[in-house]
Scaffold this active site. Structure first.
Site, PDB file in Angstrom:
ATOM      1  N   CYS A 124       0.839  -1.203   0.000  1.00  0.00           N
ATOM      2  CA  CYS A 124       0.000   0.000   0.000  1.00  0.00           C
ATOM      3  C   CYS A 124       0.872   1.249   0.000  1.00  0.00           C
ATOM      4  O   CYS A 124       0.628   2.192  -0.763  1.00  0.00           O
ATOM      5  CB  CYS A 124      -0.924  -0.023   1.214  1.00  0.00           C
ATOM      6  SG  CYS A 124      -2.112   1.335   1.262  1.00  0.00           S
ATOM      7  N   CYS A 207      -1.016   8.707   7.076  1.00  0.00           N
ATOM      8  CA  CYS A 207      -2.377   8.402   6.645  1.00  0.00           C
ATOM      9  C   CYS A 207      -3.250   8.128   7.868  1.00  0.00           C
ATOM     10  O   CYS A 207      -2.798   7.539   8.855  1.00  0.00           O
ATOM     11  CB  CYS A 207      -2.380   7.193   5.715  1.00  0.00           C
ATOM     12  SG  CYS A 207      -1.615   7.508   4.108  1.00  0.00           S
ATOM     13  N   CYS A 210      -3.548   4.647   9.459  1.00  0.00           N
ATOM     14  CA  CYS A 210      -2.258   4.079   9.873  1.00  0.00           C
ATOM     15  C   CYS A 210      -1.582   4.874  10.981  1.00  0.00           C
ATOM     16  O   CYS A 210      -0.401   4.653  11.271  1.00  0.00           O
ATOM     17  CB  CYS A 210      -1.320   3.993   8.670  1.00  0.00           C
ATOM     18  SG  CYS A 210      -1.950   2.963   7.335  1.00  0.00           S
ATOM     19  N   CYS A 235       7.935   3.720   5.842  1.00  0.00           N
ATOM     20  CA  CYS A 235       7.078   3.339   4.726  1.00  0.00           C
ATOM     21  C   CYS A 235       7.869   3.016   3.467  1.00  0.00           C
ATOM     22  O   CYS A 235       7.326   2.490   2.509  1.00  0.00           O
ATOM     23  CB  CYS A 235       6.086   4.467   4.420  1.00  0.00           C
ATOM     24  SG  CYS A 235       6.882   6.001   3.925  1.00  0.00           S
TER      25      CYS A 235
END
Length: 254
Positions: A124, A207, A210, A235
């Site tokens: 993602c 995000c 998250c 990430c």
């Protein structure tokens, strides 16, 4: 002084930045690196401080401001984005995920499939952040970030400037040696717009699905991907070379 994009040039820039204030650090980078510079902002405290300096000093002539709009940011993040543009009278360019890649990801994982495994979460992040970053940095000679050494153990060795072999440019981290107290003081003293989630226990904001607030005593990035047990909460945007991590670990043991 033209540093080009070599590792030696990055080291020279880092040395020059060491005793300089924040405006001069950014000015040094813009003067020293021949070619396009990109600053990627996520509208956190660090990025808001850098945005303030870039706009107030007129450095946006040399440094392009870009944000990665993942499509899953907090409403408060979009609000501070709008407030920042209004405050400084400038637009901040958005780079969004590739439509086809995003639709394929959601079809495969489901809308919240990133919670199923570390691999799914990284997939993602790759679609929503890493691939858009690659487009944002295409052709750039320098990349300005808000990384600070204090943010996490993984970032503890972050330098003021270094050669990034992955993106083939010089990565500039003007706040690398700043404490959170330094940062809060700077944002407060200059009345810089900031995300109200910072006052609600969110030192690091990504995000919405998250990110959670951190608990007392937790590291700044403990609220990112909190369901994972990995110590390294990244990430994939900021990859520190292994040799830097090993050198830092040796220094800590000495």
């Amino acid at each position: 002084m033209d540093l080009g994009s070599g590792g030696g040039g990055a080291d020279a820039l880092a040395r020059a930045m060491t005793d300089a204030g924040l405006p001069e650090r950014l000015a040094l980078a813009s003067r020293s690196i021949a070619g396009r510079l990109v600053f990627t902002t996520s509208f956190g405290l660090e990025d808001q401080a850098l945005t303030h300096v870039i706009f107030r000093a007129g450095l946006d002539v040399h440094i392009e401001l870009v944000t990665l709009d993942t499509g899953r940011l907090f409403p408060e993040t979009y609000d501070v984005w709008a407030q920042t543009e209004e405050r400084y009278g400038r637009r901040i360019n958005a780079v969004s995920p590739d439509r086809t890649d995003l639709e394929s990801l959601v079809a495969l994982q489901g809308i919240n499939g990133f919670r199923h495994s570390v691999e799914a979460r990284k997939a993602c992040c790759d679609v929503r952040k890493v691939e858009p970053l690659g487009r944002a940095l295409a052709g750039a000679a320098g990349w300005v970030t808000g990384l600070r050494a204090e943010q996490s153990a993984f970032r503890a060795a972050v330098p003021l400037a270094a050669q990034d072999d992955g993106y083939r440019l010089i990565k500039i981290n003007p706040l690398a040696d700043w404490s959170r107290q330094d940062l809060v003081r700077y944002v407060t003293d200059n009345a810089i717009p900031y995300n109200p989630l910072h006052d609600q226990g969110y030192p690091s904001i990504g995000c919405a699905p998250c990110t959670r607030a951190v608990r007392l005593g937790e590291p700044e990035r403990a609220g990112r991907w909190w369901w994972e047990q990995e110590a390294k909460k990244e990430c994939g945007l900021h990859l520190v070379p292994t040799h830097q991590i090993q050198e830092h670990s040796h220094d800590q043991r000495a």
